[in-house]
Design a protein around this motif. Sequence first.
Motif, PDB file in Angstrom:
ATOM      1  N   ARG A 125      45.444  42.786  31.797  1.00 58.24           N
ATOM      2  CA  ARG A 125      46.660  42.167  32.339  1.00 58.24           C
ATOM      3  C   ARG A 125      47.233  42.892  33.553  1.00 58.24           C
ATOM      4  O   ARG A 125      48.368  42.637  33.964  1.00 58.24           O
ATOM      5  CB  ARG A 125      47.732  42.052  31.252  1.00 58.24           C
ATOM      6  CG  ARG A 125      47.302  41.219  30.055  1.00 58.24           C
ATOM      7  CD  ARG A 125      48.428  41.080  29.053  1.00 58.24           C
ATOM      8  NE  ARG A 125      47.992  40.293  27.897  1.00 58.24           N
ATOM      9  CZ  ARG A 125      48.764  40.034  26.847  1.00 58.24           C
ATOM     10  NH1 ARG A 125      50.011  40.506  26.810  1.00 58.24           N
ATOM     11  NH2 ARG A 125      48.320  39.304  25.844  1.00 58.24           N
ATOM     12  N   ASP A 126      46.463  43.800  34.111  1.00 57.04           N
ATOM     13  CA  ASP A 126      46.930  44.556  35.278  1.00 57.04           C
ATOM     14  C   ASP A 126      46.592  43.766  36.535  1.00 57.04           C
ATOM     15  O   ASP A 126      45.651  44.095  37.269  1.00 57.04           O
ATOM     16  CB  ASP A 126      46.281  45.934  35.296  1.00 57.04           C
ATOM     17  CG  ASP A 126      46.786  46.807  36.435  1.00 57.04           C
ATOM     18  OD1 ASP A 126      47.788  46.412  37.072  1.00 57.04           O
ATOM     19  OD2 ASP A 126      46.191  47.863  36.690  1.00 57.04           O
ATOM     20  N   VAL A 127      47.373  42.718  36.809  1.00 56.57           N
ATOM     21  CA  VAL A 127      47.050  41.828  37.925  1.00 56.57           C
ATOM     22  C   VAL A 127      47.294  42.468  39.289  1.00 56.57           C
ATOM     23  O   VAL A 127      46.881  41.912  40.309  1.00 56.57           O
ATOM     24  CB  VAL A 127      47.834  40.501  37.830  1.00 56.57           C
ATOM     25  CG1 VAL A 127      47.448  39.731  36.592  1.00 56.57           C
ATOM     26  CG2 VAL A 127      49.336  40.742  37.882  1.00 56.57           C
ATOM     27  N   ARG A 128      47.959  43.610  39.323  1.00 56.60           N
ATOM     28  CA  ARG A 128      48.188  44.268  40.612  1.00 56.60           C
ATOM     29  C   ARG A 128      46.953  45.036  41.085  1.00 56.60           C
ATOM     30  O   ARG A 128      46.893  45.453  42.240  1.00 56.60           O
ATOM     31  CB  ARG A 128      49.387  45.203  40.527  1.00 56.60           C
ATOM     32  CG  ARG A 128      50.722  44.482  40.361  1.00 56.60           C
ATOM     33  CD  ARG A 128      51.887  45.403  40.671  1.00 56.60           C
ATOM     34  NE  ARG A 128      53.158  44.748  40.393  1.00 56.60           N
ATOM     35  CZ  ARG A 128      53.771  43.920  41.224  1.00 56.60           C
ATOM     36  NH1 ARG A 128      53.208  43.636  42.390  1.00 56.60           N
ATOM     37  NH2 ARG A 128      54.923  43.372  40.902  1.00 56.60           N
ATOM     38  N   ASN A 129      45.993  45.260  40.185  1.00 53.34           N
ATOM     39  CA  ASN A 129      44.754  45.940  40.562  1.00 53.34           C
ATOM     40  C   ASN A 129      43.594  44.987  40.322  1.00 53.34           C
ATOM     41  O   ASN A 129      43.217  44.703  39.187  1.00 53.34           O
ATOM     42  CB  ASN A 129      44.574  47.219  39.742  1.00 53.34           C
ATOM     43  CG  ASN A 129      45.550  48.295  40.162  1.00 53.34           C
ATOM     44  OD1 ASN A 129      45.386  48.923  41.200  1.00 53.34           O
ATOM     45  ND2 ASN A 129      46.596  48.496  39.365  1.00 53.34           N
ATOM     46  N   VAL A 130      43.041  44.499  41.412  1.00 53.60           N
ATOM     47  CA  VAL A 130      42.047  43.426  41.364  1.00 53.60           C
ATOM     48  C   VAL A 130      40.730  43.901  41.971  1.00 53.60           C
ATOM     49  O   VAL A 130      40.720  44.644  42.950  1.00 53.60           O
ATOM     50  CB  VAL A 130      42.562  42.188  42.132  1.00 53.60           C
ATOM     51  CG1 VAL A 130      41.488  41.109  42.229  1.00 53.60           C
ATOM     52  CG2 VAL A 130      43.822  41.635  41.465  1.00 53.60           C
ATOM     53  N   LYS A 131      39.635  43.469  41.358  1.00 52.39           N
ATOM     54  CA  LYS A 131      38.316  43.658  41.958  1.00 52.39           C
ATOM     55  C   LYS A 131      37.905  42.341  42.601  1.00 52.39           C
ATOM     56  O   LYS A 131      38.094  41.271  42.014  1.00 52.39           O
ATOM     57  CB  LYS A 131      37.279  44.053  40.905  1.00 52.39           C
ATOM     58  CG  LYS A 131      36.955  45.528  40.862  1.00 52.39           C
ATOM     59  CD  LYS A 131      35.689  45.771  40.060  1.00 52.39           C
ATOM     60  CE  LYS A 131      35.276  47.236  40.114  1.00 52.39           C
ATOM     61  NZ  LYS A 131      33.974  47.470  39.466  1.00 52.39           N
ATOM     62  N   ALA A 132      37.350  42.422  43.789  1.00 50.27           N
ATOM     63  CA  ALA A 132      36.904  41.221  44.489  1.00 50.27           C
ATOM     64  C   ALA A 132      35.455  41.386  44.914  1.00 50.27           C
ATOM     65  O   ALA A 132      35.024  42.486  45.289  1.00 50.27           O
ATOM     66  CB  ALA A 132      37.782  40.957  45.706  1.00 50.27           C
ATOM     67  N   LEU A 133      34.722  40.293  44.849  1.00 46.75           N
ATOM     68  CA  LEU A 133      33.315  40.278  45.276  1.00 46.75           C
ATOM     69  C   LEU A 133      33.166  39.282  46.410  1.00 46.75           C
ATOM     70  O   LEU A 133      33.630  38.146  46.327  1.00 46.75           O
ATOM     71  CB  LEU A 133      32.420  39.865  44.103  1.00 46.75           C
ATOM     72  CG  LEU A 133      30.923  39.708  44.424  1.00 46.75           C
ATOM     73  CD1 LEU A 133      30.284  41.077  44.635  1.00 46.75           C
ATOM     74  CD2 LEU A 133      30.199  38.950  43.310  1.00 46.75           C
ATOM     75  N   ILE A 134      32.530  39.732  47.489  1.00 50.53           N
ATOM     76  CA  ILE A 134      32.197  38.846  48.611  1.00 50.53           C
ATOM     77  C   ILE A 134      30.680  38.826  48.740  1.00 50.53           C
ATOM     78  O   ILE A 134      30.046  39.882  48.824  1.00 50.53           O
ATOM     79  CB  ILE A 134      32.828  39.331  49.927  1.00 50.53           C
ATOM     80  CG1 ILE A 134      34.358  39.286  49.829  1.00 50.53           C
ATOM     81  CG2 ILE A 134      32.340  38.478  51.097  1.00 50.53           C
ATOM     82  CD1 ILE A 134      35.065  39.826  51.064  1.00 50.53           C
ATOM     83  N   ILE A 135      30.103  37.634  48.738  1.00 51.99           N
ATOM     84  CA  ILE A 135      28.658  37.497  48.922  1.00 51.99           C
ATOM     85  C   ILE A 135      28.394  37.237  50.400  1.00 51.99           C
ATOM     86  O   ILE A 135      29.016  36.358  51.017  1.00 51.99           O
ATOM     87  CB  ILE A 135      28.094  36.359  48.050  1.00 51.99           C
ATOM     88  CG1 ILE A 135      28.319  36.706  46.572  1.00 51.99           C
ATOM     89  CG2 ILE A 135      26.605  36.144  48.331  1.00 51.99           C
ATOM     90  CD1 ILE A 135      27.808  35.656  45.600  1.00 51.99           C
ATOM     91  N   GLY A 136      27.507  38.028  50.979  1.00 56.72           N
ATOM     92  CA  GLY A 136      27.250  37.965  52.416  1.00 56.72           C
ATOM     93  C   GLY A 136      26.836  36.592  52.889  1.00 56.72           C
ATOM     94  O   GLY A 136      26.032  35.920  52.239  1.00 56.72           O
ATOM     95  N   PRO A 137      27.367  36.134  54.040  1.00 55.01           N
ATOM     96  CA  PRO A 137      27.080  34.791  54.549  1.00 55.01           C
ATOM     97  C   PRO A 137      25.627  34.604  54.985  1.00 55.01           C
ATOM     98  O   PRO A 137      24.948  35.549  55.396  1.00 55.01           O
ATOM     99  CB  PRO A 137      28.027  34.668  55.755  1.00 55.01           C
ATOM    100  CG  PRO A 137      29.047  35.737  55.582  1.00 55.01           C
ATOM    101  CD  PRO A 137      28.347  36.850  54.864  1.00 55.01           C
ATOM    102  N   HIS A 138      25.197  33.358  54.930  1.00 52.70           N
ATOM    103  CA  HIS A 138      23.857  32.950  55.367  1.00 52.70           C
ATOM    104  C   HIS A 138      23.684  33.211  56.861  1.00 52.70           C
ATOM    105  O   HIS A 138      24.635  33.141  57.635  1.00 52.70           O
ATOM    106  CB  HIS A 138      23.693  31.463  55.046  1.00 52.70           C
ATOM    107  CG  HIS A 138      22.404  30.860  55.506  1.00 52.70           C
ATOM    108  ND1 HIS A 138      21.171  31.432  55.242  1.00 52.70           N
ATOM    109  CD2 HIS A 138      22.146  29.710  56.196  1.00 52.70           C
ATOM    110  CE1 HIS A 138      20.218  30.664  55.749  1.00 52.70           C
ATOM    111  NE2 HIS A 138      20.778  29.625  56.330  1.00 52.70           N
ATOM    112  N   GLU A 139      22.451  33.534  57.249  1.00 51.13           N
ATOM    113  CA  GLU A 139      22.074  33.764  58.648  1.00 51.13           C
ATOM    114  C   GLU A 139      22.852  34.904  59.284  1.00 51.13           C
ATOM    115  O   GLU A 139      23.232  34.856  60.453  1.00 51.13           O
ATOM    116  CB  GLU A 139      22.221  32.472  59.472  1.00 51.13           C
ATOM    117  CG  GLU A 139      21.230  31.391  59.033  1.00 51.13           C
ATOM    118  CD  GLU A 139      21.283  30.152  59.903  1.00 51.13           C
ATOM    119  OE1 GLU A 139      22.318  29.946  60.579  1.00 51.13           O
ATOM    120  OE2 GLU A 139      20.297  29.392  59.901  1.00 51.13           O
ATOM    121  N   THR A 140      23.111  35.928  58.493  1.00 55.03           N
ATOM    122  CA  THR A 140      23.694  37.172  58.985  1.00 55.03           C
ATOM    123  C   THR A 140      22.892  38.317  58.363  1.00 55.03           C
ATOM    124  O   THR A 140      22.159  38.096  57.384  1.00 55.03           O
ATOM    125  CB  THR A 140      25.173  37.330  58.581  1.00 55.03           C
ATOM    126  OG1 THR A 140      25.249  37.647  57.179  1.00 55.03           O
ATOM    127  CG2 THR A 140      25.967  36.057  58.866  1.00 55.03           C
TER     128      THR A 140
END
Length: 448
Positions: free
Chosen positions: A31-46
């Motif tokens: 429930r610690d919504v102030r500390n978030v992990k985020a995942l970004i998947i690298g874009p195509h053709e980069t």
Amino acid sequence: MADQSIFRITKEISDLQKNSDLSLAVAFRDRDVRNVKALIIGPHETPYEFGFFEFAVKFNKEYPRKSPAVTGTTTNGGRCRFNPNIYANGKVCLSILGTWRGERGEEWSAAQGLESILLSIQSLMSSNPYENEPGFEDANEESDKKNQKEYVAKIRHESLRISVIQRMEEYLGISSNTTTTPTAAEREDYDLDMDDDDYDGSAVPWEPFKDLIKRRFLWYYDSYLDAIQKAKEEVKDGQQFSRMPFEGSSNTMEGRFNYTDLERRLRRIKATLETEADRWAAEGLTTKHKDNTVAVNLSRQFEQIKESYKRADVPHSIELVDGNPFVWHLTYFGRPMTNLDGGLFRIKLRFSPRFPEEQPRVTFETRMFHHRIAADGTPCYFPNPSRREDVKQHIEAIIEALEEEHPPYDPRTLIHPEAHKLFWGGADDRKIYNRRLRRSVQQSMEDM
């Protein structure tokens, strides 16, 4: 004010988790919504294509009036600077975060939020990240063309090595010759395992995206291999990375190319994932004999789906393999008056004893040439995130992916490079695609 801040953060996280963006994911714990992990998947053709990049997002009590703090944690232990604006120590330089000077109007405003931050970071992962360096437009054109090419080359190598291969080896417990020291941001993501039965005093990382990344690895496996084959034509094993003018002694990307080793490790990961899914069947049988909740749930769902197919006179059928509720066979009959008409395809669904935390691994055992099915039979489909425990909606999502005749173009669904290129090519390419699909449909009847 604090309650309004929490409400805003919670809603933004919920909206992100519900949407269909295949390149972003967020999670928090306890429930610690102030500390978030985020995942970004690298874009195509980069050079970042289909890499897995994690960030720690910390919301202050004045959010959304003030922007959160964002730190990159995919840094190879603080030794890899993946972008002129994403430092080896995890610092993310963006005007909306107040970490970089920008033009008027580019600063943070309460109208922005978590999604806009992640999309801004993702936009840094371009086909030519060298352009993100301040003063790029004033640089010497000839020398910079060489630097741009060399910078892209080493980012592509390290994206594969660190964000994909090294990460997957850690998930699967595959030994590696490299060792890393976690950064401060990475250490904060570790939590003590307090289970008295198996607590050994060690730190266990919180990995909310582990299962997602494993499944996406299977989606993009052929794209990784294609990238390696193309890169082998451009650089030689043992060739040293070039240092860029903007890279400092402690904020750089050092190393040597070794695509031969990356390919070997990539194939080993693929084989280990297959073994892992096979192991689920044996684990499942053990839990079945103990009346495990997951085994009981899967058995009940199997009977309900089978009965619903019978009542609705659905042509598809399901059966358990050797009576094991953790291994299902689905027989799919191609829809009449489509390119799939007359096809008969056998599909295996393997379930983990930790389902639905670990989602099913699905494989087409009957070969099909289709832009949403990988060469090894792995389908690219989108189960409803709010109904992850419902097997029927998984099956429906698989069939929908097969039968959708006019899908919107989305490079994030690139799972079969050859079929994808033909499907989204010109009219002549589409004719070739349709012929090859029909041929695989006809072959499916012969194989049965």
